[in-house]
Design a protein around this motif. Structure first.
Motif, PDB file in Angstrom:
ATOM      1  N   ILE A   1      14.178  24.660  14.194  1.00 39.78           N
ATOM      2  CA  ILE A   1      15.386  24.462  13.526  1.00 39.78           C
ATOM      3  C   ILE A   1      15.925  22.848  14.468  1.00 39.78           C
ATOM      4  O   ILE A   1      16.450  22.029  13.842  1.00 39.78           O
ATOM      5  CB  ILE A   1      16.486  25.394  13.697  1.00 39.78           C
ATOM      6  N   GLU A   2      15.635  23.040  15.774  1.00 39.97           N
ATOM      7  CA  GLU A   2      16.056  21.849  16.575  1.00 39.97           C
ATOM      8  C   GLU A   2      15.135  20.732  16.154  1.00 39.97           C
ATOM      9  O   GLU A   2      15.760  19.443  16.478  1.00 39.97           O
ATOM     10  CB  GLU A   2      15.806  22.330  18.024  1.00 39.97           C
ATOM     11  N   SER A   3      14.069  20.988  15.632  1.00 38.74           N
ATOM     12  CA  SER A   3      13.281  19.738  15.204  1.00 38.74           C
ATOM     13  C   SER A   3      13.521  18.958  14.086  1.00 38.74           C
ATOM     14  O   SER A   3      13.048  17.803  13.818  1.00 38.74           O
ATOM     15  CB  SER A   3      11.737  20.158  15.286  1.00 38.74           C
ATOM     16  N   ILE A   4      14.518  19.712  13.478  1.00 38.28           N
ATOM     17  CA  ILE A   4      15.016  19.293  11.983  1.00 38.28           C
ATOM     18  C   ILE A   4      16.401  18.462  11.993  1.00 38.28           C
ATOM     19  O   ILE A   4      17.270  19.549  12.459  1.00 38.28           O
ATOM     20  CB  ILE A   4      14.835  20.071  10.857  1.00 38.28           C
ATOM     21  N   ASN A   5      16.553  17.261  12.285  1.00 41.75           N
ATOM     22  CA  ASN A   5      17.848  16.811  12.449  1.00 41.75           C
ATOM     23  C   ASN A   5      18.638  16.636  11.164  1.00 41.75           C
ATOM     24  O   ASN A   5      19.214  15.699  10.850  1.00 41.75           O
ATOM     25  CB  ASN A   5      17.760  15.221  13.161  1.00 41.75           C
ATOM     26  N   ASP A   6      18.912  17.875  10.469  1.00 36.91           N
ATOM     27  CA  ASP A   6      19.386  17.980   9.245  1.00 36.91           C
ATOM     28  C   ASP A   6      19.978  19.465   9.035  1.00 36.91           C
ATOM     29  O   ASP A   6      19.199  20.317   8.561  1.00 36.91           O
ATOM     30  CB  ASP A   6      18.647  17.358   7.943  1.00 36.91           C
ATOM     31  N   LEU A   7      21.112  19.557   9.422  1.00 36.82           N
ATOM     32  CA  LEU A   7      21.725  20.942   9.189  1.00 36.82           C
ATOM     33  C   LEU A   7      21.834  21.591   7.688  1.00 36.82           C
ATOM     34  O   LEU A   7      21.762  22.803   7.616  1.00 36.82           O
ATOM     35  CB  LEU A   7      23.028  21.059   9.881  1.00 36.82           C
ATOM     36  N   SER A   8      21.646  20.581   6.777  1.00 32.31           N
ATOM     37  CA  SER A   8      21.572  21.094   5.323  1.00 32.31           C
ATOM     38  C   SER A   8      20.282  21.868   5.148  1.00 32.31           C
ATOM     39  O   SER A   8      20.465  23.021   4.263  1.00 32.31           O
ATOM     40  CB  SER A   8      21.767  20.076   4.640  1.00 32.31           C
ATOM     41  N   TYR A   9      19.376  21.845   5.924  1.00 28.71           N
ATOM     42  CA  TYR A   9      18.218  22.637   5.737  1.00 28.71           C
ATOM     43  C   TYR A   9      18.774  24.047   5.855  1.00 28.71           C
ATOM     44  O   TYR A   9      18.181  25.074   5.196  1.00 28.71           O
ATOM     45  CB  TYR A   9      17.187  22.294   6.596  1.00 28.71           C
ATOM     46  N   LEU A  10      19.510  24.546   6.883  1.00 29.59           N
ATOM     47  CA  LEU A  10      19.912  25.876   7.008  1.00 29.59           C
ATOM     48  C   LEU A  10      20.908  26.359   5.802  1.00 29.59           C
ATOM     49  O   LEU A  10      20.983  27.574   5.593  1.00 29.59           O
ATOM     50  CB  LEU A  10      20.708  26.054   8.322  1.00 29.59           C
ATOM     51  N   GLN A  11      21.394  25.516   5.411  1.00 27.90           N
ATOM     52  CA  GLN A  11      22.556  25.971   3.915  1.00 27.90           C
ATOM     53  C   GLN A  11      21.355  26.096   2.860  1.00 27.90           C
ATOM     54  O   GLN A  11      21.704  26.821   2.002  1.00 27.90           O
ATOM     55  CB  GLN A  11      23.504  24.612   3.689  1.00 27.90           C
ATOM     56  N   HIS A  12      20.432  25.420   2.683  1.00 25.09           N
ATOM     57  CA  HIS A  12      19.679  25.100   1.678  1.00 25.09           C
ATOM     58  C   HIS A  12      18.740  26.477   1.565  1.00 25.09           C
ATOM     59  O   HIS A  12      18.277  26.966   0.465  1.00 25.09           O
ATOM     60  CB  HIS A  12      18.747  23.915   1.597  1.00 25.09           C
ATOM     61  N   TYR A  13      18.069  26.727   2.622  1.00 26.57           N
ATOM     62  CA  TYR A  13      17.076  27.895   2.611  1.00 26.57           C
ATOM     63  C   TYR A  13      17.815  29.163   3.356  1.00 26.57           C
ATOM     64  O   TYR A  13      18.498  29.009   4.129  1.00 26.57           O
ATOM     65  CB  TYR A  13      15.925  27.449   3.509  1.00 26.57           C
ATOM     66  N   SER A  14      17.123  30.344   2.820  1.00 27.27           N
ATOM     67  CA  SER A  14      17.535  31.720   3.572  1.00 27.27           C
ATOM     68  C   SER A  14      16.640  32.080   4.706  1.00 27.27           C
ATOM     69  O   SER A  14      15.739  31.247   5.018  1.00 27.27           O
ATOM     70  CB  SER A  14      17.255  32.752   2.483  1.00 27.27           C
ATOM     71  N   GLN A  15      17.172  32.791   5.405  1.00 27.51           N
ATOM     72  CA  GLN A  15      16.360  33.262   6.777  1.00 27.51           C
ATOM     73  C   GLN A  15      14.868  33.681   6.436  1.00 27.51           C
ATOM     74  O   GLN A  15      14.029  33.191   7.023  1.00 27.51           O
ATOM     75  CB  GLN A  15      16.931  34.384   7.450  1.00 27.51           C
TER      76      GLN A  15
END
Length: 851
Positions: A624-638
């Motif tokens: 997560i820290e390596s992706i500088n785009d928080l929308s990734y967490l909104q876009h994909y489920s755990q």
């Protein structure tokens, strides 16, 4: 004359009528002449004899309103179908052999009761028949029996059935008379609206309207209601001209199509505009006249439905009448005027205020006097102050503001009060994704706000919290008001027009400044949300700086929602809703907490990781820290994030995942970044006949990319079938490893697309390339008509120009797309202004080649 000769002569005579330009100018005369021609040839074809059945024309043929390729419907009335079957079949066969391709039915007297109970459409045909040949005595007996069946109970049943039929037809073909690509027969305000009024009138009065004059049934009906006093002569004249105009459109539409076609699409509008040759702007004039006329027909149909509904429900006692003031009283939900002849414009606005306050409607007298007062009114000469007061009070109503303004627009009052709004009425933009004229879109937008409820809980709460809803409504009312002056920059000109109008209406400078801001920025929020990176602090800072306070943001958020939701049913999607809310939420937080975009994103990133046990594992946290785009967490489920980590840790060269959401198929590709990767992926999807609706790029610091595409099958417009997944996955893998000859494959499939593209992509649109400066990147916006393979061609050309794409946002708007790309040049620097012209030229030529 043998059948072959009759057929040749019929075709020759028919072509003579079809090519008679003088005759075509009068749609009534044209339809009568063609209908009489068909009648004449049926008489020639059917050899004289003592038939025991009656042959009658039905529907448009009976109405003598045949357009060039209308169905020719006939009906045989028989006392014994078994006895007459052979003779009837012989007549039908002879008609077809002679070029009269008639659709026929055979009916017995008992069918009247049977269809009355089971089939409204077939029963209605019985009211529109015209005797051609055979037993006239049987035909008269049939009509007598038909009218005998119309008992009071049957009349009520039929009228309610017609009311419901109108409602269902409008829901299917368009409830507005200002749909941009209408069905000239079935859309609200089309020909069928007046025809159904004729049926209602026939049933209600137990009469058959067909006579033997050589005129259309519509002309006969309109003359009848004028003579009977059902409608005043001026209104009858307007109605006649409106029906004549739309019938003329239909006649020409058939001729240019070479077949029966009642859908007035943009391509047909352009052809008809050249034929009709109306002024310096023939296309807009053609359609403006169409919308004016369709509004008149819809208005009449609406009035008649209300009249018959009232008659069926029975009269309300005068004892229940409530005097509203010296001029108006209300009885039930009906507002009436005491002295119709003395009505003034300010009185009319007062009546509309009462209409909204009591959620009522006008009686026929009041409605008619308003229409007559508005017809031909160019300027409002009466005293303004009182009128302005009531208009402002209408905007302050707790409910029904949209309904009242729609009614004002329908009756011509809104344009009379606001001359600036007049040019908006009937205005449209051919080739864009709007479904309605500008005035209709504006009022639908206002209605969509008033209709907010718990289904849109966040928007609903914000709407309830707005203190000055009248200013919000003015923002919507004026947001497109300058489009007839100039579509480009209409938001800027519109702000000035809004200021002028509000000064005239007596608003103070603070109120004017708010509405001016809303009009000027009504496109800004959607442009940022749909075309920019919402996890870019520079973008957030720039947007937040527009607002003096959080309340102004609330106003703009609501106006943006209203504008988008009123464009067409396809435009307001959950994806767009989420993006808009994300921008709203971030901006609101920044305004209230008085923090920058950098501070907001830093806090958000830390909070997301700290607040969930899921992110406590080192591998997940590191990912997560390596992706500088928080929308990734909104876009994909755990679960999906776990899959991504697992594939990356396994060292899989290319991983592909598919997910259907009910509307689109989401395709996720995980691989290591490489030259022209996005272009290759777009090419692989295109050659599989997939239409890309949006794309998102997530890049890790170690060069691993997670690219996501929302796609549909090009032919069906639906999700991709699972059995195709393996083939698509194979092409994606080969594209990434450069084993797929994408250019060759693309050229192969491109040749088969053009037929399908002509069906799906009908609007021409425009091509525009624009550039925007950014702290780290150059942002390139590409506006273009949508086509298969468009994104592949754009990204391929960008790669050839040495541009590296770091972020992309794809937004589809009907048949158009707006693609935004964050790019750097070969040296990893922002693109030089000196390169803009070359990039614009190359991208434009690439798109033109594809179109």
């Amino acid at each position: 004359m043998n059948q072959k000769e009759i057929k040749a002569r019929f075709y020759r005579d028919r072509e003579r009528i079809f090519s008679d330009e003088d005759l075509l100018r009068d749609s009534y005369k044209f339809c009568v002449q063609y209908s009489l021609l068909v009648e004449e040839y049926i008489q020639k074809i059917v050899k004289p004899g003592r038939f025991e059945f009656a042959l009658v024309s039905v529907g448009g043929f009976s109405r003598r309103e045949l357009s060039p390729y209308s169905d020719i419907d006939i009906m045989f009335i028989s006392e014994s179908v078994e006895r007459d079957k052979e003779e009837i079949e012989k007549i039908v066969r002879e008609m077809w052999d002679c070029g009269i391709e008639a659709s026929h039915t055979v009916r017995e007297e008992a069918d009247i009761e049977r269809f009355l109970a089971d089939d409204l459409h077939s029963f209605t045909q019985f009211f529109e028949t015209r005797f051609l040949l055979g037993s006239e005595a049987l035909y008269l007996k049939w009509n007598g029996h038909l009218l005998e069946c119309i008992t009071p109970e049957v009349k009520e049943k039929l009228l309610h059935a017609y009311f419901e039929d109108v409602k269902q037809r409008h829901q299917r073909y368009g409830e507005s008379a200002k749909v941009l690509e209408p069905n000239v027969k079935y859309t609200a305000g089309g020909l069928r609206d007046l025809q159904v009024v004729e049926w209602m009138y026939s049933v209600n009065n137990k009469i058959l309207l067909v006579d033997q004059k050589e005129i259309t049934q519509t002309e006969s009906f309109l003359d009848h209601i004028k003579q009977s006093g059902f409608l005043n002569p001026k209104a009858v004249s307007r109605l006649s001209e409106s029906y004549r105009y739309i019938l003329n459109i239909r006649n020409h539409l058939h001729l240019i199509s070479g077949t029966k076609n009642d859908r007035l699409e943009f391509s047909s509008q352009e052809k008809l505009a050249l034929i009709f040759g109306l002024g310096t702007d023939p296309l807009h004039m053609l359609m403006k006249k169409y919308f004016d006329h369709s509004n008149i027909i819809k208005r009449f149909e609406n009035t008649v439905v209300k009249r018959f509904t009232r008659e069926l429900s029975g009269p309300i006692s005068n004892m229940l009448a409530i005097q509203l003031d010296d001029d108006f009283y209300i009885k039930g939900d009906m507002i009436s005027v005491n002295e119709a002849d003395s009505i003034t414009f300010s009185m009319i606005l007062r009546a509309f205020y009462y209409r909204g306050f009591y959620d009522a409607r006008f009686d026929e007298t009041l409605r008619s006097v308003i229409i007559e007062k508005m017809v031909g009114m160019e300027d409002l000469h009466e005293a303004e102050p009182e009128s302005s007061v009531f208009f402002r009070e209408i905007l302050k109503l707790e409910k029904n503001v949209g309904k009242v303004l729609m009614s004002m627009n329908e009756l011509g009052v809104l344009s009379a009060f606001l001359p600036e709004f007049k040019e908006l009425v009937g205005f449209f933009q051919p080739g864009v994704y709007h479904c309605y004229t500008a005035d209709e879109h504006t009022l639908i937008a206002l209605n969509s706000l008033e209709n907010l409820d718990e289904k849109n809980l966040t928007l609903y709460k914000i709407y309830l919290g707005i203190r000055h809803k009248d200013l919000l409504y003015l923002g919507i009312l004026f947001h497109d008001i300058a489009k007839p002056i100039s579509i480009g920059g209409h938001e800027i000109i519109g702000g000035e027009i809004a200021s002028t109008i509000m000064e005239r209406l007596g608003y103070d400078q603070k109120e004017i400044a708010l509405v001016q801001f809303l009009v000027r920025h009504h496109l800004t929020m959607e442009q940022i949300a749909f075309r920019r990176n919402l996890f870019d602090p520079s973008t957030l800072n720039k947007f937040t700086a527009l607002f003096a306070d959080a309340e102004t943001l609330d106003y703009l958020y609501l106006i943006t929602f209203a504008d988008l939701s009123a464009v067409s049913p396809q435009v307001w999607t959950q994806w767009k809703s989420d993006l808009l809310f994300d921008l709203y939420q971030k901006t609101k937080t920044m305004l209230l907490a008085r923090i920058s975009g950098e501070e907001l994103l830093a806090v958000s990133h830390e909070e997301v990781i700290a607040d969930s046990e899921f992110f406590s594992e080192d591998s997940i946290k590191s990912h997560i820290e390596s992706i500088n785009d928080l929308s990734y967490l909104q876009h994909y489920s755990q679960e999906e994030i776990n899959q991504h980590i697992e594939e990356i840790e396994k060292g899989t060269r290319v991983s592909v995942f598919f997910k259907n959401d009910g509307h689109f198929t989401g395709i996720t590709v995980i691989t290591r970044d490489c030259e022209s990767l996005l272009s290759r992926l777009c090419g692989a999807l295109s050659i599989n006949d997939l239409n890309i609706h949006d794309a998102r790029i997530f890049t890790r610091k170690d060069g691993i990319v997670i690219d996501f595409f929302n796609v549909t099958d090009f032919r069906s417009g639906q999700e991709v079938e699972e059995q195709r997944y393996d083939g698509i996955k194979e092409n994606i893998e080969r594209a990434v490893t450069n084993e797929l000859q994408i250019v060759a494959e693309f050229n192969k499939v491109k040749s088969k697309w053009w037929r399908i593209e002509n069906k799906f992509f009908k609007r021409k649109g425009r091509i525009k390339i624009s550039f925007e400066k950014h702290d780290k990147y150059t942002i390139i916006d590409v506006y273009s008509p949508d086509r298969l393979g468009l994104l592949y061609q754009i990204t391929k050309k960008m790669n050839e120009l040495g541009l590296s794409i770091y972020f992309a946002k794809i937004a589809t708007q009907g048949d158009d797309v707006v693609d935004a790309f964050y790019v750097l040049d070969r040296k990893k620097k922002k693109v030089s202004i000196n390169e803009y012209e070359l990039i614009t030229f190359e991208l434009t030529e690439t798109i033109k080649e594809l179109l």
